[in-house]
Design a protein around this motif. Structure first.
Motif, PDB file in Angstrom:
ATOM      1  N   LEU A  22       0.847   7.049  -6.627  1.00 36.84           N
ATOM      2  CA  LEU A  22      -0.196   8.068  -6.706  1.00 36.84           C
ATOM      3  C   LEU A  22       0.094   9.571  -6.588  1.00 36.84           C
ATOM      4  O   LEU A  22      -0.806  10.283  -6.297  1.00 36.84           O
ATOM      5  N   TYR A  23       1.445   9.872  -6.291  1.00 36.68           N
ATOM      6  CA  TYR A  23       1.904  11.207  -6.203  1.00 36.68           C
ATOM      7  C   TYR A  23       1.327  12.289  -6.926  1.00 36.68           C
ATOM      8  O   TYR A  23       1.061  13.331  -6.653  1.00 36.68           O
ATOM      9  N   TRP A  24       0.899  11.655  -8.112  1.00 37.48           N
ATOM     10  CA  TRP A  24       0.642  12.557  -9.390  1.00 37.48           C
ATOM     11  C   TRP A  24      -0.785  13.412  -9.020  1.00 37.48           C
ATOM     12  O   TRP A  24      -1.359  14.182  -9.632  1.00 37.48           O
ATOM     13  N   THR A  70       0.641  -1.309  -0.207  1.00 33.54           N
ATOM     14  CA  THR A  70      -0.020   0.053  -0.164  1.00 33.54           C
ATOM     15  C   THR A  70       0.963   1.246  -0.127  1.00 33.54           C
ATOM     16  O   THR A  70       0.710   2.217  -0.658  1.00 33.54           O
ATOM     17  N   THR A  71       2.024   1.208   0.823  1.00 35.82           N
ATOM     18  CA  THR A  71       2.847   2.378   0.717  1.00 35.82           C
ATOM     19  C   THR A  71       3.505   2.718  -0.524  1.00 35.82           C
ATOM     20  O   THR A  71       3.438   3.879  -1.126  1.00 35.82           O
ATOM     21  N   LEU A  72       3.625   1.647  -1.228  1.00 36.81           N
ATOM     22  CA  LEU A  72       4.306   1.633  -2.672  1.00 36.81           C
ATOM     23  C   LEU A  72       3.379   2.295  -3.639  1.00 36.81           C
ATOM     24  O   LEU A  72       3.555   2.877  -4.530  1.00 36.81           O
ATOM     25  N   ILE A  73       2.030   1.834  -3.530  1.00 40.91           N
ATOM     26  CA  ILE A  73       0.957   2.061  -4.319  1.00 40.91           C
ATOM     27  C   ILE A  73       0.581   3.609  -3.923  1.00 40.91           C
ATOM     28  O   ILE A  73       0.305   4.429  -5.070  1.00 40.91           O
ATOM     29  N   GLY A  74       0.565   4.054  -2.547  1.00 32.76           N
ATOM     30  CA  GLY A  74       0.481   5.513  -2.378  1.00 32.76           C
ATOM     31  C   GLY A  74       1.525   6.320  -2.748  1.00 32.76           C
ATOM     32  O   GLY A  74       1.181   7.598  -3.425  1.00 32.76           O
TER      33      GLY A  74
END
Length: 313
Positions: free
Chosen positions: A239-241, A232-236
């Motif tokens: 999604l920085y964009w 989840t941390t990596l997916i978050g």
């Protein structure tokens, strides 16, 4: 990319994942042979079906704007508070402070947010609500377990109204270069929190062996926490964009959200276990009650709000 386009891509991605999960659930349901296997698949299907409903509600809410978002979260707080009080023993002497919590403190908190009164809504419940609720209860003249009863109502008000209200309060933040896009921050928070819960469940079912807190939450495992949390941390971070953060900032903030969500889930699980209940309610099929879905949000939302407000406004 415009706000509408970002919303389209995020919701489109979530819908695609739900469609894949629905198909996978149907296939696994036909292949399951054991009772435990069928039970797990049925639980998964119920969770996916509930997510379809929640995503639809969320999409409509965002489309209707900030006022609708505040109203929806006010109802979320109302139902969460009702679940908490339903499981918590009360006495006739608690009726007046309960009316105060439901019909004065709750609407005033959300009205303060709607009128952009950060300085007031940030202290309204922790100061005035905290002092007023037990003070009002004294007029009933019921001193039986007065401290315990007052503490339960204060805690219920803090968790279900104050903490949850920090989620829609993200709409108030004035972030340079991020004008009119705050709905994406709220969407980001909800996605990370709920995705963390889902992935921890999946990793726990696939690889879980070591119980994280067997008495408090028997289904949570260390493997589920690490695998689901890190994923989840990596997916978050990816999604920085849709946020005002850089990739590194989004990754770090996602880790904080995941950690806060885990602590919220465990804390409220300990409360309901102490009250002798498996779930806070039955409002959402496959997910228990409203508070079962918002336990992680109640801890993560204030943390996320104040990180963004301190570092990015």
């Amino acid at each position: 990319m415009t706000l509408r386009e970002k919303m389209f891509w995020v919701f489109g991605g979530v819908i695609a994942l739900l469609a894949i999960a629905s198909v996978a659930g149907a296939i696994l349901g036909k292949r399951a042979r054991s009772d435990s296997g069928r039970a797990t698949v049925e639980n998964l299907k119920a969770r996916v079906n509930a997510w379809w409903v929640m995503i639809a509600v969320l999409a409509v809410t965002f489309a209707l704007g900030e006022t609708a978002t505040l109203v929806v979260f006010a109802f979320v707080s109302f139902f969460a508070l009702r679940e908490f009080i339903t499981l918590t023993p009360t006495r006739p002497g608690d009726y007046l402070p309960l009316l105060l919590a439901f019909f004065v403190i709750l609407p005033v908190q959300y009205l303060l947010i709607g009128h952009d009164q950060y300085g007031t809504f940030a202290i309204f419940i922790p100061v005035y609500g905290f002092l007023l609720l037990p003070a009002v209860a004294t007029f009933a003249g019921d001193t039986h377990e007065f401290l315990e009863r007052s503490a339960k109502l204060q805690w219920a008000t803090m968790i279900t109204i104050y903490c949850i209200s920090y989620a829609p309060a993200l709409l108030l933040l004035n972030i340079p270069g991020y004008e009119n896009s705050n709905a994406l921050l709220l969407l980001y928070l909800l996605l990370i929190v709920q995705l963390s819960d889902v992935l921890q469940y999946v990793f726990g079912k696939l690889f879980g062996k070591t119980k994280l807190a067997p008495v408090v939450s028997p289904s949570k495992t260390v493997e589920g926490l690490v695998g689901g949390g890190l994923t989840t941390t990596l997916i978050g971070g990816s999604l920085y964009w849709i946020t005002p953060f850089t990739w590194l900032q989004a990754t770090a903030i996602s880790l904080v959200i995941v950690a806060a969500g885990v602590l919220g889930g465990l804390t409220l699980s300990a409360m309901k276990r102490g009250l002798g209940a498996k779930d806070w309610g039955v409002m959402i099929e496959g997910h228990g009650g409203m508070l079962d879905r918002m336990d992680s949000v109640s801890f993560a939302a204030p943390m996320f709000f104040h990180i963004v407000r301190f570092f990015f406004t």
